[in-house]
Scaffold this active site. Sequence first.
Site, PDB file in Angstrom:
ATOM      1  N   ASP A  38       0.808  -1.223   0.000  1.00  0.00           N
ATOM      2  CA  ASP A  38       0.000   0.000   0.000  1.00  0.00           C
ATOM      3  C   ASP A  38       0.840   1.272   0.000  1.00  0.00           C
ATOM      4  O   ASP A  38       0.543   2.225  -0.714  1.00  0.00           O
ATOM      5  CB  ASP A  38      -0.907   0.027   1.246  1.00  0.00           C
ATOM      6  CG  ASP A  38      -2.115  -0.837   1.050  1.00  0.00           C
ATOM      7  OD1 ASP A  38      -2.181  -1.517   0.003  1.00  0.00           O
ATOM      8  OD2 ASP A  38      -2.990  -0.840   1.937  1.00  0.00           O
ATOM      9  N   ASP A  42       0.849   4.170  -2.823  1.00  0.00           N
ATOM     10  CA  ASP A  42       0.520   5.569  -2.522  1.00  0.00           C
ATOM     11  C   ASP A  42       1.638   6.509  -2.969  1.00  0.00           C
ATOM     12  O   ASP A  42       1.393   7.577  -3.520  1.00  0.00           O
ATOM     13  CB  ASP A  42       0.288   5.744  -1.017  1.00  0.00           C
ATOM     14  CG  ASP A  42      -1.073   5.204  -0.593  1.00  0.00           C
ATOM     15  OD1 ASP A  42      -1.955   5.088  -1.462  1.00  0.00           O
ATOM     16  OD2 ASP A  42      -1.234   4.876   0.598  1.00  0.00           O
ATOM     17  N   SER A  85     -14.192   6.184  -5.529  1.00  0.00           N
ATOM     18  CA  SER A  85     -13.120   5.866  -4.600  1.00  0.00           C
ATOM     19  C   SER A  85     -12.971   7.048  -3.636  1.00  0.00           C
ATOM     20  O   SER A  85     -13.870   7.890  -3.567  1.00  0.00           O
ATOM     21  CB  SER A  85     -11.848   5.628  -5.404  1.00  0.00           C
ATOM     22  OG  SER A  85     -10.847   5.196  -4.537  1.00  0.00           O
ATOM     23  N   LYS A 118     -12.014   3.008   8.006  1.00  0.00           N
ATOM     24  CA  LYS A 118     -11.915   2.646   6.585  1.00  0.00           C
ATOM     25  C   LYS A 118     -11.623   1.150   6.538  1.00  0.00           C
ATOM     26  O   LYS A 118     -10.521   0.700   6.849  1.00  0.00           O
ATOM     27  CB  LYS A 118     -10.809   3.443   5.905  1.00  0.00           C
ATOM     28  CG  LYS A 118     -10.702   3.148   4.415  1.00  0.00           C
ATOM     29  CD  LYS A 118      -9.819   4.188   3.763  1.00  0.00           C
ATOM     30  CE  LYS A 118      -9.537   4.002   2.298  1.00  0.00           C
ATOM     31  NZ  LYS A 118      -9.681   2.726   1.702  1.00  0.00           N
TER      32      LYS A 118
HETATM   33  S1  IVH Z   1     -17.249   5.971   1.604  1.00  0.00           S
HETATM   34  C1  IVH Z   1     -18.527   7.952  -2.166  1.00  0.00           C
HETATM   35  N1  IVH Z   1     -16.663   4.782   3.864  1.00  0.00           N
HETATM   36  O1  IVH Z   1     -12.504   2.591   0.608  1.00  0.00           O
HETATM   37  C2  IVH Z   1     -17.759   7.500  -0.989  1.00  0.00           C
HETATM   38  N2  IVH Z   1     -15.641   3.986   1.880  1.00  0.00           N
HETATM   39  O2  IVH Z   1     -10.267   3.679  -0.929  1.00  0.00           O
HETATM   40  C3  IVH Z   1     -17.402   6.114  -1.102  1.00  0.00           C
HETATM   41  N3  IVH Z   1     -14.151   2.084   2.219  1.00  0.00           N
HETATM   42  O3  IVH Z   1     -14.193   2.921  -2.410  1.00  0.00           O
HETATM   43  C4  IVH Z   1     -16.764   5.485  -0.019  1.00  0.00           C
HETATM   44  N4  IVH Z   1     -14.456   1.894   4.378  1.00  0.00           N
HETATM   45  O4  IVH Z   1     -14.616   0.776  -0.942  1.00  0.00           O
HETATM   46  C5  IVH Z   1     -16.453   4.826   2.546  1.00  0.00           C
HETATM   47  N5  IVH Z   1     -16.259   3.815   5.920  1.00  0.00           N
HETATM   48  C6  IVH Z   1     -16.064   3.837   4.608  1.00  0.00           C
HETATM   49  C7  IVH Z   1     -15.199   2.938   3.952  1.00  0.00           C
HETATM   50  C8  IVH Z   1     -15.010   3.054   2.586  1.00  0.00           C
HETATM   51  C9  IVH Z   1     -13.836   1.401   3.318  1.00  0.00           C
HETATM   52  C10 IVH Z   1     -13.601   1.767   0.889  1.00  0.00           C
HETATM   53  C11 IVH Z   1     -14.571   1.974  -0.243  1.00  0.00           C
HETATM   54  C12 IVH Z   1     -13.919   3.023  -1.082  1.00  0.00           C
HETATM   55  C13 IVH Z   1     -12.477   2.805  -0.781  1.00  0.00           C
HETATM   56  C14 IVH Z   1     -11.599   3.975  -1.163  1.00  0.00           C
END
Ligand code: IVH
Length: 699
Positions: A38, A42, A85, A118
């Site tokens: 990761d 990044d 994303s 996340k």
């Molecule tokens: S919100 C439009 N909340 O992380 C907003 N995403 O690296 C969309 N993810 O595409 C995402 N935990 O698959 C959101 N608490 C969380 C999340 C989360 C994991 C993932 C998701 C996103 C990716 C981006």
Amino acid sequence: MTTPSAVIVDAAAYAQAVEEAVGAAAAYYAGGTSPLDDDAYDRLVRGIADWEDGHPGEVLPDSPTGKVAGGAVEGDVPHTVPMLSLDNVFSAEEFTAWTASLARRVGHEVTRFSVGPKLDGLAIAARYQEGRLTRLITRGDGTAGEDVSHAIGTVEGLPERLAEPVTVEVRGEVLMTTAQFEHANEVRTGHGGQPFANPRNAAAGTLRAKDRVYTVPMTFFGYGLLPLPDTDPELAERLTASAHSDLMALAAGLGAGTSAATAVPDIVAETVEQVLDRVREIAAVRAELPFGIDGIVIKADLAADQQTAGNGTRAPRWAIAYKLPAVEKITRLTEVEWNVGRTGIIAPRAVLEPVVIDGSTITYATLHNPADITRRDLRLGDHVMVHRAGDVIPRVEAPVAHLRTGDEQPIVFPEQCPRCGSDIDTSEERWRCAQGRNCHLVASLAYAAGRDQLDIEGLGATRVVQLVDAGLVADLADLFALDREQLLGLDRMGETSTDNLLAGIAKAKEQPLARVLCALGVRGTGRSMSRRIARHFATMDHIRAADTDAMQQVDGVGTEKARMIVAELTELAPLIDKLTAAGVNMTEPGATPPPAPAPDGEGDGTAVPAAVAVAEGPLTGMKVVVTGAMTGPLEKLSRNEMNELVERAGGRSSSSVSARTSLVVAGEGAGAKRAKAEQLGVRLATPDEFAVLVAGFLV
Ligand code: IVH
């Protein structure tokens, strides 16, 4: 901490970097192991973004900065609204700068943020028609994804029926918890498959596998709730106008899994400071969570703020991921060492090309056992994924097979004990020297004499080596037969040291049974298990009389462990007899033995569990966790002595904080456990307050 960018010097290097990033993202989103970890990914994307800033006319169409990340997997089910994303920040400063730009876009300071974990899994859209789960779709390229509806019924948190007959799409992350991952690998290897490298790969592989003969459970946590084209217009309107926090409460009320059910629920924060506090809290408990997280997601909570901020092509402008340092890195396996422990276990240890994970340089990692090496098909020279979280010992997860050059060499297993040359007992997964604990006598004696066991002052490893080399001690009981003349005959042993050592040995005879048991080094038991066994049975005779059923009555002892402990005690019988004859105490003060089982022919034939011997005191019925450095009257107590104190006062000591914890004693420098206690509302005490509580039990 800020992840530095990769430095790109010219257009050719830029094109190559884009290609590398696209390949890595494709592998990642397809559930394979990316050739970049990761952090490396990044760094590369930041380098690409830096170069593009200076060369806006030369941006390549497939650059990872300009589109939905990882768009390589073609799917055939269009998403109603793109699955976006998230952009990343890596430090408090970057986050603060992001809030300032958000405020500019929205036209005012944002004062309602939703802050949550996340989750490190795969994005999925779950479509419910009139309350029934009809379709599961992966993110794919963000505009269309793969239909993985075959997984319906295997994902906890995605019930086949919602509590109400609504038509909605729940979006969120599918992952495997640690327990699910271990189970999945057991089942998979049981069917002759290669184990998955980590929970994320396991979830990806499991989700996309259509014709498996077995099913393994996964878990879903939602982070979005939106209308579908045929949603009732009133509900659609409500969903579009609701704050994120309200949507999540609604999703949970309908029966979908959300972070609310975890130790790190989403919260609403009103200021940047509150957000950063929550980031720190979540980061502090990360290593103890039963699922992987790779950051914290911060969202403008109110629908109006989200709508004004709007979305970019790749990511929304109203949300950001605050990335935490990676806990996994790729490095090379250069060598495997075989070390013999104090109980004779021969354990492989990986020697790695040094790699920094979360601020520490890692050179060694555990490899479990030979069968595990074979199962994972590890080879010397392999690039391997190394995992390290918190204080947990780093472990090698899996080889990154597509980085093999063909020069990798097989790992050679020892045929003889690497320490004493004896045969190796390979009948169990963990190999053991045929000499058992006698193989590494020095280690087992030094352990027995240690502060948390018999606590024999003046008997450190050097002195033990001397005694063993001089042929004075061949097992633990021999220590108690040492005489003054023998000790005076050793190098650097004057009269004072000799008398002190003899006094220390004499004092050790009075140690409680728990410590004697621990000193024996029974496999499958440590300090706290030894205490539980000693408290339960009260005397060594009762312990030795226990069969596996009786042993299982001890809290925390399952069938396997009971079998191992009983077998170990049989192996140790001659030594225990010798220790008893030498006058070593074999009873646990304050404990009462369990009642004897009813003799045959009496009672109704049903087994009555033995009563658990628990001391009465101010902590009776309480589960207590001690963390941080002790001060005041408790300053000199080791963690083991603190746990002994907890148990003398009637409590149960534990090392991890959960909702069932009754009290956390938080000393100086207490971090993650204190944060978790605060968050769960568990009672906290300072060392001084605790000392008052247990005053009558201090010795
Ligand atoms: S919100 C439009 N909340 O992380 C907003 N995403 O690296 C969309 N993810 O595409 C995402 N935990 O698959 C959101 N608490 C969380 C999340 C989360 C994991 C993932 C998701 C996103 C990716 C981006």
